[in-house]
Design a protein around this motif. Structure first.
Motif, PDB file in Angstrom:
ATOM      1  N   LEU A  92       0.830  -1.198   0.000  1.00 23.88           N
ATOM      2  CA  LEU A  92       0.000   0.000   0.000  1.00 23.88           C
ATOM      3  C   LEU A  92       0.868   1.253   0.000  1.00 23.88           C
ATOM      4  O   LEU A  92       1.728   1.428   0.871  1.00 23.88           O
ATOM      5  CB  LEU A  92      -0.904   0.012   1.241  1.00 23.88           C
ATOM      6  N   ARG A  93       0.594   2.129  -0.964  1.00 23.36           N
ATOM      7  CA  ARG A  93       1.352   3.374  -1.061  1.00 23.36           C
ATOM      8  C   ARG A  93       1.132   4.235   0.180  1.00 23.36           C
ATOM      9  O   ARG A  93       0.018   4.443   0.621  1.00 23.36           O
ATOM     10  CB  ARG A  93       0.920   4.147  -2.307  1.00 23.36           C
ATOM     11  N   GLY A  94       2.222   4.712   0.750  1.00 21.51           N
ATOM     12  CA  GLY A  94       2.143   5.553   1.931  1.00 21.51           C
ATOM     13  C   GLY A  94       1.942   4.799   3.224  1.00 21.51           C
ATOM     14  O   GLY A  94       1.872   5.408   4.299  1.00 21.51           O
ATOM     15  N   VAL A  95       1.861   3.466   3.138  1.00 18.72           N
ATOM     16  CA  VAL A  95       1.661   2.637   4.327  1.00 18.72           C
ATOM     17  C   VAL A  95       2.880   1.744   4.567  1.00 18.72           C
ATOM     18  O   VAL A  95       3.479   1.762   5.641  1.00 18.72           O
ATOM     19  CB  VAL A  95       0.385   1.778   4.197  1.00 18.72           C
ATOM     20  N   ASN A  96       3.242   0.972   3.549  1.00 17.59           N
ATOM     21  CA  ASN A  96       4.325  -0.007   3.735  1.00 17.59           C
ATOM     22  C   ASN A  96       5.176  -0.174   2.479  1.00 17.59           C
ATOM     23  O   ASN A  96       5.850  -1.202   2.327  1.00 17.59           O
ATOM     24  CB  ASN A  96       3.745  -1.359   4.151  1.00 17.59           C
ATOM     25  N   ASP A  97       5.172   0.816   1.580  1.00 20.10           N
ATOM     26  CA  ASP A  97       5.835   0.648   0.290  1.00 20.10           C
ATOM     27  C   ASP A  97       7.318   1.006   0.327  1.00 20.10           C
ATOM     28  O   ASP A  97       7.831   1.692  -0.561  1.00 20.10           O
ATOM     29  CB  ASP A  97       5.116   1.452  -0.797  1.00 20.10           C
ATOM     30  N   SER A  98       8.004   0.516   1.336  1.00 18.99           N
ATOM     31  CA  SER A  98       9.459   0.674   1.420  1.00 18.99           C
ATOM     32  C   SER A  98      10.068  -0.645   1.863  1.00 18.99           C
ATOM     33  O   SER A  98       9.470  -1.385   2.654  1.00 18.99           O
ATOM     34  CB  SER A  98       9.839   1.778   2.419  1.00 18.99           C
ATOM     35  N   PRO A  99      11.267  -0.965   1.355  1.00 20.69           N
ATOM     36  CA  PRO A  99      11.911  -2.221   1.759  1.00 20.69           C
ATOM     37  C   PRO A  99      12.113  -2.322   3.266  1.00 20.69           C
ATOM     38  O   PRO A  99      11.953  -3.405   3.849  1.00 20.69           O
ATOM     39  CB  PRO A  99      13.253  -2.177   1.016  1.00 20.69           C
ATOM     40  N   GLU A 100      12.464  -1.213   3.906  1.00 12.53           N
ATOM     41  CA  GLU A 100      12.729  -1.242   5.346  1.00 12.53           C
ATOM     42  C   GLU A 100      11.469  -1.625   6.131  1.00 12.53           C
ATOM     43  O   GLU A 100      11.529  -2.423   7.074  1.00 12.53           O
ATOM     44  CB  GLU A 100      13.241   0.124   5.821  1.00 12.53           C
ATOM     45  N   THR A 101      10.336  -1.060   5.739  1.00 10.98           N
ATOM     46  CA  THR A 101       9.080  -1.350   6.447  1.00 10.98           C
ATOM     47  C   THR A 101       8.672  -2.802   6.258  1.00 10.98           C
ATOM     48  O   THR A 101       8.308  -3.491   7.223  1.00 10.98           O
ATOM     49  CB  THR A 101       7.964  -0.409   5.956  1.00 10.98           C
ATOM     50  N   ILE A 102       8.723  -3.282   5.019  1.00 14.06           N
ATOM     51  CA  ILE A 102       8.323  -4.666   4.761  1.00 14.06           C
ATOM     52  C   ILE A 102       9.284  -5.641   5.427  1.00 14.06           C
ATOM     53  O   ILE A 102       8.874  -6.660   6.006  1.00 14.06           O
ATOM     54  CB  ILE A 102       8.240  -4.925   3.242  1.00 14.06           C
ATOM     55  N   LYS A 103      10.576  -5.342   5.394  1.00 11.60           N
ATOM     56  CA  LYS A 103      11.561  -6.215   6.031  1.00 11.60           C
ATOM     57  C   LYS A 103      11.281  -6.337   7.534  1.00 11.60           C
ATOM     58  O   LYS A 103      11.283  -7.436   8.107  1.00 11.60           O
ATOM     59  CB  LYS A 103      12.967  -5.664   5.789  1.00 11.60           C
ATOM     60  N   MET A 104      11.005  -5.195   8.166  1.00  9.44           N
ATOM     61  CA  MET A 104      10.707  -5.214   9.596  1.00  9.44           C
ATOM     62  C   MET A 104       9.417  -5.982   9.882  1.00  9.44           C
ATOM     63  O   MET A 104       9.330  -6.773  10.827  1.00  9.44           O
ATOM     64  CB  MET A 104      10.587  -3.776  10.129  1.00  9.44           C
ATOM     65  N   LEU A 105       8.406  -5.766   9.046  1.00 13.27           N
ATOM     66  CA  LEU A 105       7.131  -6.468   9.241  1.00 13.27           C
ATOM     67  C   LEU A 105       7.309  -7.966   9.116  1.00 13.27           C
ATOM     68  O   LEU A 105       6.813  -8.733   9.961  1.00 13.27           O
ATOM     69  CB  LEU A 105       6.109  -5.966   8.209  1.00 13.27           C
ATOM     70  N   MET A 106       8.008  -8.422   8.089  1.00 14.36           N
ATOM     71  CA  MET A 106       8.170  -9.860   7.885  1.00 14.36           C
ATOM     72  C   MET A 106       8.906 -10.512   9.054  1.00 14.36           C
ATOM     73  O   MET A 106       8.557 -11.607   9.505  1.00 14.36           O
ATOM     74  CB  MET A 106       8.927 -10.118   6.576  1.00 14.36           C
ATOM     75  N   ARG A 107       9.939  -9.832   9.548  1.00 15.98           N
ATOM     76  CA  ARG A 107      10.675 -10.382  10.687  1.00 15.98           C
ATOM     77  C   ARG A 107       9.801 -10.440  11.937  1.00 15.98           C
ATOM     78  O   ARG A 107       9.844 -11.413  12.704  1.00 15.98           O
ATOM     79  CB  ARG A 107      11.917  -9.544  10.943  1.00 15.98           C
TER      80      ARG A 107
END
Length: 348
Positions: free
Chosen positions: A240-255
């Motif tokens: 989602l644009r403006g919510v989680n559209d960055s590698p850092e955010t997704i990486k942290m979420l997955m972990r």
């Protein structure tokens, strides 16, 4: 189940309530609410106040929802793929069974934005019976995804009635439940609910977290109760644009998902749902995120990046391109962007 609180104390459902709670203008909320319903749990509202925009965007109505000329009302063609009301038969061996018309929160990017939470999404004894009858006479269907709305919003006895009926159909091998309750209303995942679900294995749950701020102690407790009942948990995240559209955010979420015993399953490209175009990213954004996941985090933390094809075409994996050429030798690039080769011949 926990004792039911009055709706007004458990959920924000009216624009006036939300305008007061967040100190924002009322009129835009009213305009959007007239087309797309509003519901935010008191729990998630507190997370919005703590963490701001990434959670706000998912839950708070936005006038952009009314200015989307490119979106489709039914992007996945579910209505035309429904042999009976509220059952979607898209794949040969699987069916989507809609058993509840409401959610703990009406996500602003919802694929079924056209009907979830609205009076025209009719689910009753007749639709449930018709769905069960279709499944019973279609033995090719061995896997049933129970969804809605959110099945965990049903009374415990009603949900068990449906699961028991599904388990009585010999051709149904696996039952899956799609729910965002562990994220948006985790208190609803009680020990009684987990104990009931445990009776209907093999049973799987796909839940839905989009941002690391949603991984709270309450969410961890809810997921832990389900995992302790022997239920494998997966997560279907939407990009989602403006919510989680960055590698850092997704990486942290997955972990963090792995920490609460949830396996990242899908990272979805946002559907072409009318009223949601302001959430969509480019495919390049998603592919770049996957490049920065693969090889850099545990394989357990890498979801499948996928697009649910418009018109009911099904889920299509969207993977970074590593193959350069394929003949007697596979020439490819590693996750570190280094060239590599592998022999591609059968040795007698």
């Amino acid at each position: 189940m926990p004792s039911r609180q009055p709706l007004s104390s458990t959920f924000i459902t009216r624009p006036e309530q939300l305008a007061h709670a967040l100190a924002i203008p009322l009129e835009p909320l009213q305009a959007v609410h007239a087309h797309y319903p509003l519901r935010i749990s008191a729990y998630y509202l507190q997370l919005i106040k703590q963490h701001g925009l990434p959670l706000w965007k998912q839950a708070v109505p936005d006038l952009k929802e009314l200015n989307d000329s490119s979106g489709l009302v039914d992007p996945l063609d579910e209505e035309n793929l429904s042999p009976v009301p509220c059952l979607v038969h898209k794949y040969p061996d699987r069916a989507l069974f809609l058993v509840c018309s409401e959610c703990a929160m009406y996500c602003r990017f919802c694929t079924r934005k056209r009907k979830v939470g609205k009076p025209d999404m009719v689910i009753n004894d007749q639709t449930i019976a018709a769905g069960l009858e279709y499944l019973a006479r279609t033995p090719a269907i061995t896997d049933v995804l129970v969804s809605g709305g959110d099945p965990f919003m049903l009374p415990l006895s009603r949900l068990e009635q449906i699961l028991k009926a599904l388990r009585a159909i010999p051709s149904v091998v696996t039952i899956r439940i799609g729910t965002r309750v562990p994220c948006t209303l985790p208190s609803r995942v009680t020990l009684r609910l987990a104990a009931m679900l445990k009776k209907y294995h093999p049973l799987y749950i796909n839940t839905h977290f989009n941002h690391p701020a949603e991984i709270t102690p309450e969410a961890a407790l809810a997921c832990g109760r389900l995992a302790d009942a022997g239920i494998p948990l997966g997560c279907q995240t939407v990009l989602l644009r403006g919510v989680n559209d960055s590698p850092e955010t997704i990486k942290m979420l997955m972990r963090q998902l792995l920490r609460i015993r949830v396996k990242p399953y899908y990272l979805f490209q946002a559907d072409l749902t009318r009223g949601t175009s302001h959430f969509r990213t480019t495919i390049e954004t998603g592919v770049d995120i996957m490049r920065q996941l693969i090889g850099h985090v545990s394989g357990m933390a890498v979801p499948t990046y996928a697009l649910d094809a418009p018109g009911g075409g099904g889920k299509i994996p969207l993977t970074p391109h590593y193959i350069n050429s394929l003949g007697k030798t596979l020439e490819f690039t590693t996750y570190r962007h280094l060239p590599c080769s592998y022999p591609n011949e059968i040795i007698p």
